[in-house]
Design a protein around this motif. Structure first.
Motif, PDB file in Angstrom:
ATOM      1  N   ALA A  18       0.852  -1.188   0.000  1.00  0.00           N
ATOM      2  CA  ALA A  18       0.000   0.000   0.000  1.00  0.00           C
ATOM      3  C   ALA A  18       0.889   1.241   0.000  1.00  0.00           C
ATOM      4  O   ALA A  18       0.793   2.113   0.854  1.00  0.00           O
ATOM      5  N   LEU A  19       1.758   1.298  -0.982  1.00  0.00           N
ATOM      6  CA  LEU A  19       2.758   2.350  -1.059  1.00  0.00           C
ATOM      7  C   LEU A  19       3.152   2.568  -2.513  1.00  0.00           C
ATOM      8  O   LEU A  19       3.256   1.614  -3.270  1.00  0.00           O
ATOM      9  N   SER A  20       3.336   3.818  -2.887  1.00  0.00           N
ATOM     10  CA  SER A  20       3.932   4.152  -4.187  1.00  0.00           C
ATOM     11  C   SER A  20       5.161   5.000  -3.913  1.00  0.00           C
ATOM     12  O   SER A  20       5.086   5.994  -3.179  1.00  0.00           O
ATOM     13  N   VAL A  21       6.280   4.604  -4.492  1.00  0.00           N
ATOM     14  CA  VAL A  21       7.502   5.397  -4.376  1.00  0.00           C
ATOM     15  C   VAL A  21       7.521   6.346  -5.563  1.00  0.00           C
ATOM     16  O   VAL A  21       7.488   5.914  -6.713  1.00  0.00           O
ATOM     17  N   ILE A  22       7.548   7.627  -5.265  1.00  0.00           N
ATOM     18  CA  ILE A  22       7.496   8.664  -6.305  1.00  0.00           C
ATOM     19  C   ILE A  22       8.902   9.212  -6.535  1.00  0.00           C
ATOM     20  O   ILE A  22       9.632   9.493  -5.584  1.00  0.00           O
ATOM     21  N   TYR A  23       9.256   9.361  -7.805  1.00  0.00           N
ATOM     22  CA  TYR A  23      10.554   9.890  -8.214  1.00  0.00           C
ATOM     23  C   TYR A  23      10.347  11.192  -8.978  1.00  0.00           C
ATOM     24  O   TYR A  23       9.232  11.520  -9.395  1.00  0.00           O
ATOM     25  N   THR A  24      11.415  11.920  -9.191  1.00  0.00           N
ATOM     26  CA  THR A  24      11.353  13.079 -10.078  1.00  0.00           C
ATOM     27  C   THR A  24      11.341  12.559 -11.509  1.00  0.00           C
ATOM     28  O   THR A  24      11.604  11.375 -11.761  1.00  0.00           O
ATOM     29  N   ASP A  25      11.086  13.427 -12.456  1.00  0.00           N
ATOM     30  CA  ASP A  25      11.122  13.026 -13.865  1.00  0.00           C
ATOM     31  C   ASP A  25      12.511  12.561 -14.278  1.00  0.00           C
ATOM     32  O   ASP A  25      12.664  11.819 -15.251  1.00  0.00           O
ATOM     33  N   GLU A  26      13.532  12.977 -13.523  1.00  0.00           N
ATOM     34  CA  GLU A  26      14.915  12.592 -13.818  1.00  0.00           C
ATOM     35  C   GLU A  26      15.326  11.298 -13.108  1.00  0.00           C
ATOM     36  O   GLU A  26      16.464  10.853 -13.238  1.00  0.00           O
ATOM     37  N   GLY A  27      14.422  10.709 -12.319  1.00  0.00           N
ATOM     38  CA  GLY A  27      14.712   9.434 -11.679  1.00  0.00           C
ATOM     39  C   GLY A  27      15.265   9.504 -10.270  1.00  0.00           C
ATOM     40  O   GLY A  27      15.679   8.486  -9.722  1.00  0.00           O
ATOM     41  N   GLU A  28      15.257  10.682  -9.661  1.00  0.00           N
ATOM     42  CA  GLU A  28      15.724  10.806  -8.277  1.00  0.00           C
ATOM     43  C   GLU A  28      14.542  10.658  -7.330  1.00  0.00           C
ATOM     44  O   GLU A  28      13.429  11.087  -7.635  1.00  0.00           O
ATOM     45  N   PHE A  29      14.786  10.063  -6.169  1.00  0.00           N
ATOM     46  CA  PHE A  29      13.725   9.881  -5.184  1.00  0.00           C
ATOM     47  C   PHE A  29      13.077  11.213  -4.840  1.00  0.00           C
ATOM     48  O   PHE A  29      13.747  12.210  -4.608  1.00  0.00           O
ATOM     49  N   ASP A  30      11.735  11.215  -4.783  1.00  0.00           N
ATOM     50  CA  ASP A  30      10.975  12.409  -4.402  1.00  0.00           C
ATOM     51  C   ASP A  30      10.271  12.193  -3.064  1.00  0.00           C
ATOM     52  O   ASP A  30      10.496  12.925  -2.115  1.00  0.00           O
ATOM     53  N   SER A  31       9.395  11.159  -3.007  1.00  0.00           N
ATOM     54  CA  SER A  31       8.590  10.970  -1.801  1.00  0.00           C
ATOM     55  C   SER A  31       7.926   9.595  -1.808  1.00  0.00           C
ATOM     56  O   SER A  31       7.964   8.878  -2.800  1.00  0.00           O
ATOM     57  N   TYR A  32       7.310   9.288  -0.676  1.00  0.00           N
ATOM     58  CA  TYR A  32       6.482   8.095  -0.564  1.00  0.00           C
ATOM     59  C   TYR A  32       5.035   8.542  -0.545  1.00  0.00           C
ATOM     60  O   TYR A  32       4.678   9.493   0.156  1.00  0.00           O
ATOM     61  N   LEU A  33       4.191   7.846  -1.292  1.00  0.00           N
ATOM     62  CA  LEU A  33       2.752   8.067  -1.229  1.00  0.00           C
ATOM     63  C   LEU A  33       2.170   6.871  -0.493  1.00  0.00           C
ATOM     64  O   LEU A  33       2.135   5.753  -1.022  1.00  0.00           O
ATOM     65  N   MET A  34       1.770   7.095   0.751  1.00  0.00           N
ATOM     66  CA  MET A  34       1.174   6.030   1.556  1.00  0.00           C
ATOM     67  C   MET A  34      -0.294   5.903   1.138  1.00  0.00           C
ATOM     68  O   MET A  34      -1.044   6.879   1.196  1.00  0.00           O
ATOM     69  N   LEU A  35      -0.674   4.726   0.720  1.00  0.00           N
ATOM     70  CA  LEU A  35      -2.026   4.497   0.213  1.00  0.00           C
ATOM     71  C   LEU A  35      -2.912   3.940   1.323  1.00  0.00           C
ATOM     72  O   LEU A  35      -2.428   3.224   2.207  1.00  0.00           O
ATOM     73  N   PRO A  36      -4.208   4.232   1.292  1.00  0.00           N
ATOM     74  CA  PRO A  36      -5.092   3.774   2.368  1.00  0.00           C
ATOM     75  C   PRO A  36      -5.383   2.274   2.343  1.00  0.00           C
ATOM     76  O   PRO A  36      -5.891   1.730   3.314  1.00  0.00           O
ATOM     77  N   ARG A  37      -5.064   1.619   1.219  1.00  0.00           N
ATOM     78  CA  ARG A  37      -5.326   0.177   1.128  1.00  0.00           C
ATOM     79  C   ARG A  37      -4.394  -0.467   0.116  1.00  0.00           C
ATOM     80  O   ARG A  37      -3.838   0.205  -0.743  1.00  0.00           O
TER      81      ARG A  37
END
Length: 170
Positions: A126-145
């Motif tokens: 229940a997680l999406s790892v978000i990166y920048t358009d250039e491929g560098e880590f940006d953030s975690y999107l914690m999903l409700p399910r």
């Protein structure tokens, strides 16, 4: 001791299981958006065609730009909204699956996850790892399910590059 298990609502595993995709899509509606790279989709296109023959459904290809970025998630969110999609399908490796989960979350649509490799935990989390358009880590999107459904086609996963299969086993 307290034990908690959090998992997808439905997990299906078997050889050539992707051929039954239409049956699973029908549980959510008739129109699905496939989020997958051209290469990943190309490797399984014959199975997708078989699935549409077995249980007809509409499958739109949204593509995937190989980076799970906010720009890519928003682009695909716009497709879901414009096309009246009933369910989002993520097919491929971790980044395409995370993009599908984020897109489904933002559009309040169910998501079906189809991993093509065994070396990631993205299919069930229940997680999406978000990166920048250039491929560098940006953030975690914690999903409700967790995802509504995970389909593991063992024939596809077994056919992945050996190093990715070994990484998943390890």
């Amino acid at each position: 001791m307290k034990k908690v298990m959090i998992s997808p609502s439905k997990y299906v595993q078997g050889e050539n299981e992707l051929c039954n995709l239409g049956e699973y899509v029908k549980a959510f509606g008739n129109k699905a958006l496939l989020i997958s790279s051209k290469d990943d989709q190309g490797r399984v296109q014959s199975l997708l065609d078989e699935a549409k023959q077995r249980t007809p459904f509409e499958l739109l290809s949204g593509g995937f730009n190989l980076e799970c970025s906010w720009a890519e998630v928003k682009r695909l969110k716009a497709v879901v909204e414009a096309e009246g999609v009933d369910v989002v399908i993520g097919l491929g490796g971790g980044k395409s699956l995370d993009t599908a989960k984020a897109c489904a979350h933002l559009t309040k649509k169910p998501v079906i996850i189809v991993p093509t490799i065994a070396s990631t935990d993205a299919p069930c989390s229940a997680l999406s790892v978000i990166y920048t358009d250039e491929g560098e880590f940006d953030s975690y999107l914690m999903l409700p399910r967790n995802p509504n459904m995970v389909i593991v086609d063992t024939q596809i996963v077994a056919g992945a590059p050996p190093r990715l299969l070994a990484a998943g086993i390890g």
